[in-house]
Design a protein around this motif. Structure first.
Motif, PDB file in Angstrom:
ATOM      1  N   ARG A  19      -3.346   5.537  -5.512  1.00 17.62           N
ATOM      2  CA  ARG A  19      -3.651   5.797  -4.097  1.00 17.62           C
ATOM      3  C   ARG A  19      -2.414   6.305  -3.362  1.00 17.62           C
ATOM      4  O   ARG A  19      -2.512   7.189  -2.513  1.00 17.62           O
ATOM      5  N   THR A  22      -1.897   9.956  -4.364  1.00 20.68           N
ATOM      6  CA  THR A  22      -2.857  10.817  -3.681  1.00 20.68           C
ATOM      7  C   THR A  22      -2.465  11.023  -2.224  1.00 20.68           C
ATOM      8  O   THR A  22      -2.483  12.158  -1.718  1.00 20.68           O
ATOM      9  N   ALA A  23      -2.080   9.947  -1.553  1.00 15.73           N
ATOM     10  CA  ALA A  23      -1.682  10.044  -0.143  1.00 15.73           C
ATOM     11  C   ALA A  23      -0.410  10.876   0.000  1.00 15.73           C
ATOM     12  O   ALA A  23      -0.281  11.675   0.932  1.00 15.73           O
ATOM     13  N   ARG A  24       0.530  10.717  -0.927  1.00 18.84           N
ATOM     14  CA  ARG A  24       1.771  11.498  -0.886  1.00 18.84           C
ATOM     15  C   ARG A  24       1.473  12.980  -1.058  1.00 18.84           C
ATOM     16  O   ARG A  24       2.016  13.826  -0.334  1.00 18.84           O
ATOM     17  N   GLU A  25       0.597  13.295  -2.001  1.00 19.43           N
ATOM     18  CA  GLU A  25       0.256  14.695  -2.226  1.00 19.43           C
ATOM     19  C   GLU A  25      -0.481  15.284  -1.030  1.00 19.43           C
ATOM     20  O   GLU A  25      -0.241  16.437  -0.660  1.00 19.43           O
ATOM     21  N   ARG A  26      -1.366  14.499  -0.400  1.00 18.62           N
ATOM     22  CA  ARG A  26      -2.055  14.972   0.816  1.00 18.62           C
ATOM     23  C   ARG A  26      -1.066  15.245   1.938  1.00 18.62           C
ATOM     24  O   ARG A  26      -1.270  16.131   2.758  1.00 18.62           O
ATOM     25  N   ALA A  27       0.004  14.462   1.965  1.00 16.55           N
ATOM     26  CA  ALA A  27       1.035  14.643   2.988  1.00 16.55           C
ATOM     27  C   ALA A  27       2.010  15.759   2.612  1.00 16.55           C
ATOM     28  O   ALA A  27       2.972  16.016   3.344  1.00 16.55           O
ATOM     29  N   ALA A  28       1.765  16.402   1.479  1.00 19.21           N
ATOM     30  CA  ALA A  28       2.596  17.511   0.987  1.00 19.21           C
ATOM     31  C   ALA A  28       4.055  17.086   0.804  1.00 19.21           C
ATOM     32  O   ALA A  28       4.975  17.816   1.168  1.00 19.21           O
ATOM     33  N   VAL A  67       3.420   8.415   4.709  1.00 15.64           N
ATOM     34  CA  VAL A  67       2.303   9.278   4.309  1.00 15.64           C
ATOM     35  C   VAL A  67       1.161   9.220   5.315  1.00 15.64           C
ATOM     36  O   VAL A  67       0.103   9.805   5.100  1.00 15.64           O
TER      37      VAL A  67
END
Length: 76
Positions: A19, A22-28, A67
């Motif tokens: 999780r 995923t949150a880190r990647e969504r935050a670019a 994030v």
């Protein structure tokens, strides 16, 4: 490396780590960038995301803030 924690705890850490990733990647953010924001080494972020590290609560709170995700969403 064997762990003294029950298997369900280790699996739970992996879910939380996924999780966070995923949150880190969504935050670019890269692991390095997130590490800088929370004052942790990128290797620590990697270990958390893969469930091989048992992060302290304060670090989890900082990660959630960085994030822009509620802590409860990461650990529910």
């Amino acid at each position: 490396m064997p762990s003294d924690q029950p298997d369900w705890v280790l699996r739970r850490r992996q879910v939380i780590g996924a999780r966070i990733r995923t949150a880190r990647e969504r935050a670019a953010l890269s692991q390095l960038q997130l590490g800088v924001l929370v004052g942790a080494d990128h290797k620590t972020i990697h270990r958390i995301e893969h469930g091989t590290s048992d992060p302290r609560l304060g670090l989890l709170v900082q990660i959630a803030s960085a994030v822009d995700v509620p802590l409860a969403e990461l650990v529910q």
